[in-house]
Design an enzyme around this catalytic site. Structure first.
Site, PDB file in Angstrom:
ATOM      1  N   ARG A 187       6.125   1.019   6.361  1.00  0.00           N
ATOM      2  CA  ARG A 187       6.806   2.155   6.756  1.00  0.00           C
ATOM      3  C   ARG A 187       7.983   1.711   7.880  1.00  0.00           C
ATOM      4  NH1 ARG A 187       3.637   7.858   6.670  1.00  0.00           N
ATOM      5  NH2 ARG A 187       2.603   7.561   4.613  1.00  0.00           N
ATOM      6  N   SER A 240      -0.388   6.228  14.272  1.00  0.00           N
ATOM      7  CA  SER A 240      -1.132   7.443  15.161  1.00  0.00           C
ATOM      8  C   SER A 240      -1.958   6.547  16.109  1.00  0.00           C
ATOM      9  CB  SER A 240      -2.177   8.151  14.375  1.00  0.00           C
ATOM     10  OG  SER A 240      -1.401   8.967  13.142  1.00  0.00           O
ATOM     11  N   ARG A 299      -6.292   1.923   0.505  1.00  0.00           N
ATOM     12  CA  ARG A 299      -6.647   3.391   0.479  1.00  0.00           C
ATOM     13  C   ARG A 299      -6.439   3.720  -0.792  1.00  0.00           C
ATOM     14  NH1 ARG A 299      -4.405   5.474   6.349  1.00  0.00           N
ATOM     15  NH2 ARG A 299      -5.349   3.699   7.520  1.00  0.00           N
ATOM     16  N   ARG A 330       3.719   6.005   0.691  1.00  0.00           N
ATOM     17  CA  ARG A 330       2.143   6.164   0.503  1.00  0.00           C
ATOM     18  C   ARG A 330       1.707   5.389  -0.562  1.00  0.00           C
ATOM     19  NH1 ARG A 330      -0.163  10.542   2.507  1.00  0.00           N
ATOM     20  NH2 ARG A 330       1.625  11.674   2.699  1.00  0.00           N
ATOM     21  N   GLU A 343       5.790  10.046  10.125  1.00  0.00           N
ATOM     22  CA  GLU A 343       4.912   9.327  10.827  1.00  0.00           C
ATOM     23  C   GLU A 343       4.805   7.617  10.516  1.00  0.00           C
ATOM     24  OE1 GLU A 343       0.036   8.319  10.676  1.00  0.00           O
ATOM     25  OE2 GLU A 343       0.724  10.424   9.776  1.00  0.00           O
TER      26      GLU A 343
END
Length: 429
Positions: free
Chosen positions: A389, A350, A260, A275, A347
């Site tokens: 994460r 999801s 990403r 990130r 987070e």
């Protein structure tokens, strides 16, 4: 994408759903284009009928020995006008598609209203954050001090937002992925897939990454996209298919690197592994019916939660507001893990029900048992979990005062029995 017939019959509900996403009304624009397209279709069909009738008159005139040239010329003119009408219909249809392609899915009725994460609703907390007898450190401080996490070396070859893991931390990353895959495939019924990592435009469009979020993904010079999440290939496995309803639900999972651009993340999480431009993830995808998709979302969320429970990590489950959900989702649960080094929940997964939004973009239907017609499937996706994460949470939760890391018991079979990660020694080089 949306059902244009539904928009035509429910313009107020369509605009109300967009308003919950913070968007201006679009129903009037869609209906104006739809009316123009249907008028063009009606006119073209009338011309086609006229052409067919005139063609029959040619044969009758020739049978009577009459000159049919005027009729032949008329048919040629009608043919050209039909072709012009068909081209006009395609052009208006493409204009409608372009308008709808950039609009996000409409929120489900039980999704809370709100513009951003401040309106999210905490549903439950599971586990209690560990209490330390010392000041807990962040994962990057621990990993760098042990000599197994190198951001500087990664930056020299790739730039910011990359990391090089070595020794026991590289093995820990692999162990986490193996543990997650074993749990989801052996106990939760997901079928493991090793998918392509390079994707074409239509696959990215099918799950909603294109056209709106092109800047968030990496593209090769010859037009392929590096997968931003395994949701894309796993969901597209059924693109342009008519499935047997008796085979649903289909449950698939994959462990892949993800890529990403993080185009909007300037200044956010600039240190550490939260990130990254490249990160590993175990992804879960379900293909099911409209009637079963809500229950499937609860099931999928539970499958992701089980990873955190077995690792002994404290977390909370949050229902996202309409303004905080992803583009393709109609309802999303976030799992947020406690990070002692940051002193807050972040987070880590999801889990989303996309309804038939992606199915319409992919052209994926199913035939219910005993039914004549077909229906669009419902698609769901969720992280099970983001491996990087999860590693951050493990390092920070299981850190010791001397800087070592205790390996969670459930991971030790995948670590060759190693129960403690210590500093890099001469034997490691």
């Amino acid at each position: 994408m949306f059902d244009q017939k539904w928009i035509r019959e429910n313009p107020e509900a369509f605009d109300a759903g967009l308003a919950r996403r913070g968007l201006a009304p679009r129903a009037a624009a869609v209906l104006e284009l739809d009316a123009r397209r249907r008028a063009v279709v009606a006119e073209t069909q009338a011309l086609q009928q006229q052409r067919n009738e005139t063609s029959k008159r040619i044969g009758a005139a020739k049978g009577r020995g009459e000159d049919a040239q005027d009729l032949i010329d008329s048919v040629a003119d009608l043919k050209a006008r039909v072709q012009e009408g068909e081209a006009a219909e395609r052009a208006v249809g493409q204009e409608i598609d372009r308008l709808l392609a950039v609009l996000p899915n409409l929120p489900a009725a039980d999704v809370p209203d709100g513009a951003d994460e401040t309106a999210n609703v905490e549903l439950r907390k599971v586990g209690k954050p560990r209490r330390f007898g010392f000041e807990p450190r962040a994962h990057f401080d621990i990993g760098e001090a042990l000599g197994h996490m190198d951001f500087e070396a990664a930056a020299r070859m790739s730039g910011a937002r990359f990391v090089a893991l070595s020794g026991p931390l590289a093995r820990l990353e692999r162990a986490l992925a193996a543990f997650m895959l074993d749990l989801q495939t052996l106990e939760h019924g997901y079928r493991e897939v090793s998918p392509p990592l390079m994707l074409r435009d239509d696959a990215m469009f099918g799950t909603g990454q294109l056209p709106k979020f092109a800047e968030d993904s990496f593209q090769t010079k010859d037009g392929y996209w590096l997968l931003p999440t395994a949701e894309v290939p796993l969901t597209n496995l059924v693109r342009e298919q008519i499935l047997d309803g008796a085979d649903l639900p289909l449950r698939r999972c994959a462990y892949t690197p993800c890529f990403r651009a993080e185009a909007g993340a300037a200044g956010k999480d600039t240190r550490g592994m939260i990130r990254m431009h490249q990160f590993p993830k175990v992804e879960l995808v379900s293909i099911t019916t409209a009637e079963a998709s809500e229950d499937e979302l609860e099931r999928m969320t539970g499958c992701a939660e089980e990873v955190l429970k077995r690792l002994g990590l404290a977390y909370q489950v949050v229902l996202l507001s309409a303004g905080d959900m992803g583009f393709s989702a109609r309802k999303t649960y976030d799992l947020e893990v406690w990070l002692p080094g940051q002193g807050r929940y972040r987070e880590i997964s999801s889990c989303s029900n996309c309804g038939d939004f992606q199915a319409r973009r992919m052209g994926t239907r199913y035939r219910p048992d005993g039914a004549k017609g077909t229906r669009f499937v419902h698609t769901l996706n969720g992280s099970g979990l983001a491996v990087g994460r999860t590693m951050v949470a493990v390092i920070e939760t299981y850190q010791n005062a001397d800087g070592t890391i205790t390996v969670p018991e459930v991971l030790r079979p995948h670590m060759g029995g190693i129960d403690l990660i210590g500093p890099r020694g001469a034997a490691d080089d």
